[in-house]
Scaffold this motif. Sequence first.
Motif, PDB file in Angstrom:
ATOM      1  N   CYS A 317       0.846  -1.196   0.000  1.00 13.02           N
ATOM      2  CA  CYS A 317       0.000   0.000   0.000  1.00 13.02           C
ATOM      3  C   CYS A 317       0.885   1.250   0.000  1.00 13.02           C
ATOM      4  O   CYS A 317       1.828   1.354   0.773  1.00 13.02           O
ATOM      5  CB  CYS A 317      -0.885  -0.009   1.239  1.00 13.02           C
ATOM      6  N   CYS A 320      -0.341   3.204   3.668  1.00 11.47           N
ATOM      7  CA  CYS A 320      -0.011   2.711   5.010  1.00 11.47           C
ATOM      8  C   CYS A 320       1.121   1.684   5.007  1.00 11.47           C
ATOM      9  O   CYS A 320       1.515   1.193   6.065  1.00 11.47           O
ATOM     10  CB  CYS A 320      -1.240   2.138   5.697  1.00 11.47           C
ATOM     11  N   CYS A 331      -5.662  -1.851  -0.797  1.00  9.55           N
ATOM     12  CA  CYS A 331      -5.096  -2.279   0.479  1.00  9.55           C
ATOM     13  C   CYS A 331      -6.188  -2.830   1.401  1.00  9.55           C
ATOM     14  O   CYS A 331      -7.211  -2.174   1.600  1.00  9.55           O
ATOM     15  CB  CYS A 331      -4.410  -1.085   1.142  1.00  9.55           C
ATOM     16  N   ALA A 333      -6.105  -3.055   4.535  1.00 11.60           N
ATOM     17  CA  ALA A 333      -6.130  -2.308   5.793  1.00 11.60           C
ATOM     18  C   ALA A 333      -6.801  -0.943   5.642  1.00 11.60           C
ATOM     19  O   ALA A 333      -7.597  -0.546   6.482  1.00 11.60           O
ATOM     20  CB  ALA A 333      -4.712  -2.141   6.333  1.00 11.60           C
ATOM     21  N   CYS A 334      -6.472  -0.206   4.542  1.00 11.73           N
ATOM     22  CA  CYS A 334      -6.976   1.172   4.443  1.00 11.73           C
ATOM     23  C   CYS A 334      -7.638   1.472   3.107  1.00 11.73           C
ATOM     24  O   CYS A 334      -8.089   2.595   2.881  1.00 11.73           O
ATOM     25  CB  CYS A 334      -5.849   2.170   4.701  1.00 11.73           C
ATOM     26  N   GLY A 336      -6.204   1.824   0.368  1.00 14.11           N
ATOM     27  CA  GLY A 336      -5.303   2.623  -0.464  1.00 14.11           C
ATOM     28  C   GLY A 336      -4.818   1.862  -1.693  1.00 14.11           C
ATOM     29  O   GLY A 336      -4.997   0.648  -1.806  1.00 14.11           O
TER      30      GLY A 336
HETATM   31 ZN   LIG Z   1      -3.061   0.728   3.310  1.00 14.43          ZN
END
Ligand SMILES: [Zn+2]
Length: 380
Positions: A317, A320, A331, A333-334, A336
């Motif tokens: 990413c 992050c 991503c 997680a985020c 992105g």
């Molecule tokens: Zn991320």
Amino acid sequence: MLDRVLILRLPQLPTPILTAYLDTNPADPRNQRRPPGYFIWLKSRAKIIGGRAPAAEQKLFREQLARVEAHLRSRPPRERGLAVFAGPQDWHLLPLHVAVEDELHWGRPSLTQLLWLLDEHQPCGAVLVDRSGARFFRFWLGEIEEQQDAALVLDTSAWKGKEIAAPAHAGAQKTRGSMRDVFEQRVEAQYARFFRDAAQHIVQWAQRETLRPVFIAGPNESVEPVWAELPKTFQEHAALVKGFSGKITPAELQERIAPERERWQRAHELAVVNEMLAQSNGRRAVAGMDETLARLQQGDARELAVVRGLGGKLRQCVKCQWADRSGDPACPACGGERRTVALRAALPELARKFGVTVEVVAGDAAAKLRAAGGLAAWLR
Ligand SMILES: [Zn+2]
């Protein structure tokens, strides 16, 4: 010795920077030609890297390349490798005494190879101890440095002075022989105290300098009593090298220690990998590429074992830095955007970001770890 402060500053150098790693090993036949092989490699690689540089930076690139080439011409390196970080305001040369692979980069300073070298070549120490004192040596990245401020010098001249008074306590009827025995016992007691103090000093020094392993070297009569005074936990990261005198030069010491170190390192790596794999139930340790990467980035890992030269690609990413092998363009997680990165480039930075020590393993340990996915970790 490499400048530890400079290494910490390298990531902050203002961009663009020309980074060159060159295999300048004078023993390599390719480097014995004129011009040497690393010079030819640099010129041809620069055509490709320079061609990719933004138009506005072309002139800058050529200027930095010219600086590097001029340096190599005027002062051909005698070391095995060289790392150069060159920019309009920067010029940093790191001569390296270990094997280096040719690389050239433009833009952000490229620290990947340097970080791998630092992980693979942890500093280790040697203490040369005999009845005159103890000398302390630090080995790092193929170099040796004697640390004179750590040295212990045993001054025995005072002992004799004190012992002259001994017969008064020993009694008038003592023979000369038994007086000598008393004297010798006291001298031995003084040596025993010195060896005890030396052992303590060695433990403190190794902790301060983060050295592993530490070789205790010297004549048997001195290294054995010092070894016996070292704590068990310290002995696990140390080794005895018996049977040579304190008159040895640093270069000779380095030569004597090199095969011992190699042996110690291989055995240590094998023990680390065996233990990690045996405990890799996901509670104490974890093994395998995907699981280990995930636990590392969740902040669960404390020590990472990785096969030397491990290849492969990750998707990382840009926002992050979360990295994994899934093909997902976003991503997890985020959300992105992600780009493809070499595992080799991402791993040292991830390890540093999460404060994890890295054990780069070779030989039998590498074969075992490779079969388990190339990556494993102790969990916190
Ligand atoms: Zn991320």
